[in-house]
Design a protein around this motif. Structure first.
Motif, mmCIF file in Angstrom:
data_model
loop_
_atom_site.group_PDB
_atom_site.id
_atom_site.type_symbol
_atom_site.label_atom_id
_atom_site.label_comp_id
_atom_site.label_asym_id
_atom_site.label_seq_id
_atom_site.Cartn_x
_atom_site.Cartn_y
_atom_site.Cartn_z
ATOM 1 N N SER A 61 -2.869 -21.048 -14.370
ATOM 2 C CA SER A 61 -1.754 -20.192 -14.790
ATOM 3 C C SER A 61 -1.235 -20.582 -16.161
ATOM 4 C CB SER A 61 -0.620 -20.255 -13.760
ATOM 5 O OG SER A 61 -0.115 -21.581 -13.649
ATOM 6 N N ARG A 62 -1.431 -21.839 -16.570
ATOM 7 C CA ARG A 62 -0.959 -22.290 -17.878
ATOM 8 C C ARG A 62 -1.648 -21.533 -19.018
ATOM 9 N NH1 ARG A 62 -1.478 -28.847 -16.828
ATOM 10 N NH2 ARG A 62 -0.239 -28.922 -14.894
ATOM 11 N N ARG A 120 -19.750 -22.329 -22.682
ATOM 12 C CA ARG A 120 -19.457 -21.628 -23.932
ATOM 13 C C ARG A 120 -20.750 -21.060 -24.491
ATOM 14 N NH1 ARG A 120 -15.171 -23.392 -28.488
ATOM 15 N NH2 ARG A 120 -15.380 -21.572 -29.815
ATOM 16 N N GLU A 121 -20.677 -19.806 -24.937
ATOM 17 C CA GLU A 121 -21.813 -19.178 -25.601
ATOM 18 C C GLU A 121 -21.258 -18.207 -26.627
ATOM 19 O OE1 GLU A 121 -26.177 -17.337 -24.527
ATOM 20 O OE2 GLU A 121 -24.580 -17.188 -23.037
ATOM 21 N N GLY A 122 -21.416 -18.544 -27.888
ATOM 22 C CA GLY A 122 -20.801 -17.743 -28.928
ATOM 23 C C GLY A 122 -19.289 -17.768 -28.780
ATOM 24 N N GLU A 123 -18.680 -16.592 -28.759
ATOM 25 C CA GLU A 123 -17.231 -16.496 -28.604
ATOM 26 C C GLU A 123 -16.784 -16.509 -27.153
ATOM 27 O OE1 GLU A 123 -15.058 -16.584 -31.159
ATOM 28 O OE2 GLU A 123 -16.861 -16.971 -32.336
ATOM 29 N N GLN A 124 -17.726 -16.402 -26.230
ATOM 30 C CA GLN A 124 -17.376 -16.304 -24.804
ATOM 31 C C GLN A 124 -17.201 -17.692 -24.205
ATOM 32 O OE1 GLN A 124 -20.147 -15.093 -21.414
ATOM 33 N NE2 GLN A 124 -19.053 -13.180 -21.802
ATOM 34 N N GLN A 125 -16.047 -17.889 -23.540
ATOM 35 C CA GLN A 125 -15.752 -19.157 -22.882
ATOM 36 C C GLN A 125 -15.406 -18.893 -21.424
ATOM 37 O OE1 GLN A 125 -13.097 -21.857 -24.990
ATOM 38 N NE2 GLN A 125 -13.285 -20.608 -26.843
ATOM 39 N N SER A 126 -15.866 -19.786 -20.548
ATOM 40 C CA SER A 126 -15.633 -19.567 -19.124
ATOM 41 C C SER A 126 -15.659 -20.873 -18.355
ATOM 42 C CB SER A 126 -16.700 -18.623 -18.553
ATOM 43 O OG SER A 126 -17.995 -19.189 -18.689
ATOM 44 N N LEU A 127 -15.128 -20.825 -17.152
ATOM 45 C CA LEU A 127 -15.342 -21.842 -16.128
ATOM 46 C C LEU A 127 -16.178 -21.180 -15.042
ATOM 47 C CD1 LEU A 127 -11.711 -23.250 -15.908
ATOM 48 C CD2 LEU A 127 -13.697 -24.474 -16.822
ATOM 49 N N LYS A 139 -16.232 -17.147 -11.198
ATOM 50 C CA LYS A 139 -16.201 -17.426 -12.628
ATOM 51 C C LYS A 139 -14.853 -16.994 -13.191
ATOM 52 C CE LYS A 139 -21.194 -16.723 -13.159
ATOM 53 N NZ LYS A 139 -22.275 -16.043 -13.912
ATOM 54 N N VAL A 140 -14.414 -17.706 -14.218
ATOM 55 C CA VAL A 140 -13.138 -17.444 -14.886
ATOM 56 C C VAL A 140 -13.415 -17.339 -16.378
ATOM 57 C CG1 VAL A 140 -10.779 -18.224 -15.253
ATOM 58 C CG2 VAL A 140 -11.979 -18.848 -13.128
ATOM 59 N N PHE A 141 -13.090 -16.205 -16.984
ATOM 60 C CA PHE A 141 -13.392 -15.973 -18.387
ATOM 61 C C PHE A 141 -12.109 -15.884 -19.207
ATOM 62 C CE2 PHE A 141 -17.197 -14.572 -16.280
ATOM 63 C CZ PHE A 141 -18.221 -14.902 -17.152
ATOM 64 N N ALA A 142 -12.137 -16.510 -20.368
ATOM 65 C CA ALA A 142 -11.051 -16.325 -21.327
ATOM 66 C C ALA A 142 -11.095 -14.902 -21.869
ATOM 67 C CB ALA A 142 -11.173 -17.324 -22.473
ATOM 68 N N THR A 146 -5.616 -14.552 -23.692
ATOM 69 C CA THR A 146 -5.499 -15.902 -23.142
ATOM 70 C C THR A 146 -4.738 -16.815 -24.104
ATOM 71 O OG1 THR A 146 -7.543 -15.670 -21.874
ATOM 72 C CG2 THR A 146 -6.833 -17.907 -22.379
ATOM 73 N N GLN A 147 -3.937 -17.714 -23.557
ATOM 74 C CA GLN A 147 -3.250 -18.722 -24.368
ATOM 75 C C GLN A 147 -4.255 -19.851 -24.649
ATOM 76 O OE1 GLN A 147 0.536 -19.828 -22.571
ATOM 77 N NE2 GLN A 147 0.820 -17.724 -21.817
ATOM 78 N N PHE A 148 -4.904 -19.767 -25.800
ATOM 79 C CA PHE A 148 -6.086 -20.587 -26.033
ATOM 80 C C PHE A 148 -5.767 -22.074 -26.181
ATOM 81 C CE2 PHE A 148 -8.274 -16.623 -26.586
ATOM 82 C CZ PHE A 148 -9.563 -16.930 -26.164
ATOM 83 N N ALA A 149 -4.593 -22.420 -26.656
ATOM 84 C CA ALA A 149 -4.259 -23.850 -26.737
ATOM 85 C C ALA A 149 -4.222 -24.453 -25.341
ATOM 86 C CB ALA A 149 -2.919 -24.031 -27.447
ATOM 87 N N ALA A 150 -3.591 -23.735 -24.406
ATOM 88 C CA ALA A 150 -3.535 -24.222 -23.026
ATOM 89 C C ALA A 150 -4.921 -24.203 -22.383
ATOM 90 C CB ALA A 150 -2.558 -23.367 -22.220
ATOM 91 N N TRP A 151 -5.711 -23.181 -22.672
ATOM 92 C CA TRP A 151 -7.067 -23.077 -22.133
ATOM 93 C C TRP A 151 -7.932 -24.243 -22.610
ATOM 94 C CZ3 TRP A 151 -10.203 -20.688 -18.749
ATOM 95 C CH2 TRP A 151 -11.565 -20.596 -19.003
ATOM 96 N N GLN A 152 -7.874 -24.545 -23.890
ATOM 97 C CA GLN A 152 -8.689 -25.636 -24.421
ATOM 98 C C GLN A 152 -8.219 -26.980 -23.873
ATOM 99 O OE1 GLN A 152 -11.347 -25.003 -25.683
ATOM 100 N NE2 GLN A 152 -11.281 -23.170 -26.965
ATOM 101 N N ALA A 153 -6.916 -27.127 -23.720
ATOM 102 C CA ALA A 153 -6.397 -28.380 -23.153
ATOM 103 C C ALA A 153 -6.865 -28.546 -21.712
ATOM 104 C CB ALA A 153 -4.868 -28.387 -23.222
ATOM 105 N N LEU A 154 -6.894 -27.471 -20.979
ATOM 106 C CA LEU A 154 -7.345 -27.525 -19.588
ATOM 107 C C LEU A 154 -8.826 -27.894 -19.532
ATOM 108 C CD1 LEU A 154 -6.378 -25.103 -16.779
ATOM 109 C CD2 LEU A 154 -8.792 -25.535 -17.175
ATOM 110 N N ARG A 155 -9.628 -27.264 -20.386
ATOM 111 C CA ARG A 155 -11.063 -27.580 -20.408
ATOM 112 C C ARG A 155 -11.278 -29.056 -20.751
ATOM 113 N NH1 ARG A 155 -15.113 -23.634 -21.769
ATOM 114 N NH2 ARG A 155 -15.825 -25.076 -23.383
#
Length: 355
Positions: A61-62, A120-127, A139-142, A146-155
């Protein structure tokens, strides 16, 4: 086989879907993804994540808006929203959970989750999460919002550079089978005595029945086989008259649910699609071996659904009229489904629906 090079060759030849490429190479999708752990920049890259999957999902949720994807061999369900109101219960390794957000609605069976990756593949990011054979469960896709700072911190927080490669199981667990000596009369009496749709799972367990066998044994006022194109007719009808529906698609690890109206329904080759901004459905119509119109008695009146089965008996998808507990189902939905049924027994009871 060098899976990285084989994947790159398939991509260069125009293949796009990871699952299809993996099948063409004789491996599962999880095996293909794991082969790209530590791959250099410029192509498909993957990192293994820590395996506390309930906690990982509770932190999504972050990152705000994401796209949830759940599929089985014949249907893909994609819903954009926020992973909210996550809950979990059960002992470690056998947890069950739910996500009850306004948009993302999931039932989670974590005993079927074995391995996860940040991809990660190109611009696509997922879990991406897989079972013990490497078959995708969720699967979970950005997304752009998406709040990318929080997404990158989570990854970064959840990746595990020291994780050992998984030991994939090469044989799938045996398919469910019916118990011998089924008490058909007792089963029909139990169906007639239902007071909540969720009681149906317990009814199947008590009688040792698979879902498709249950359809064949059911009394005609509760289950009728309909044309295998009924899903197309129902979706087009629901879109035309703005009838809100619920669409359930799942696999052993996840059931994903859409609730609300749909707008754009389109056939693209063998695929029956819903192509809305926040909900996409992709259903292989030619994989439908049986379609059933189903009724279950509840304290709120009859609840009607369309259930689709593959040739191997596995459930592909379910469709309901949208409703909340304590409310009868909408008459508009019931009329759409009733129109697919030829047997007059089915239409004897028409009361107990809401305008």
């Amino acid at each position: 086989m060098d899976l990285r090079q084989a994947y790159a060759d398939a991509r260069a030849a125009g293949a796009t879907r990871h699952r299809d490429i993996a099948l063409s190479l004789g491996v599962t999708e999880g095996m293909l993804i794991d082969a790209h752990v530590g791959a250099p920049d410029g192509g498909l890259q993957a990192q293994r994540v820590r395996r506390d999957f309930p906690r990982l999902l509770s932190e999504l949720s972050r990152a705000g808006e994401l796209m949830a994807l759940t599929r089985n061999p014949h249907c893909v369900h994609e819903r954009t929203g926020v992973y909210e109101h996550l809950s979990v219960q059960g002992e470690p390794g056998r947890e069950m959970g739910m996500a009850l957000g306004e948009d993302i609605d999931l039932r989670l069976f974590y005993s079927h989750w074995a391995q996860g990756y940040a991809v990660r593949e190109g611009e696509q990011q997922s879990l991406q999460f897989f079972d013990a054979c490497g078959v995708a469960v969720h699967k979970v896709f950005a997304r752009p919002a998406t709040q990318f700072a929080a997404w990158q911190a989570l990854r970064l927080r959840w990746t595990d550079p020291g994780a050992a490669p998984p030991q994939w199981r090469t044989e799938a667990p045996p398919a469910a089978a019916d118990a011998p000596g089924v008490d058909a009369d007792g089963f029909r009496a139990g169906w007639a005595a239902l007071r909540d749709t969720h009681e149906f799972f317990g009814l199947l367990r008590r009688h040792g029945l698979t879902r498709r066998t249950a359809m064949h044994l059911a009394a005609p006022q509760f289950a009728q086989r309909v044309d295998r194109h009924a899903a197309r007719v129902l979706l087009e009808g629901a879109a035309a008259n703005a009838t809100p529906i619920m669409v359930f698609v799942g696999n052993p690890g996840v059931i994903q649910i859409h609730g609300g109206p749909i707008k754009r329904v389109a056939m693209l080759g063998p695929w029956l699609n819903v192509l809305d901004p926040r909900f996409n459905l992709h259903l292989r119509e030619d994989a439908i071996a049986e379609a059933w119109a189903v009724r279950k008695p509840t304290v709120d009146g009859l609840v009607s659904s369309l259930e689709l089965y593959a040739q191997d008996g596995e459930l592909i998808a379910q469709f309901f009229g949208q409703r909340k507990p304590g409310q009868p189902e909408r008459c508009a939905w019931r009329q759409l489904l009733d129109a697919q049924v030829d047997d007059p027994v089915w239409s004897e009871e028409t009361a107990g629906c809401a305008a």
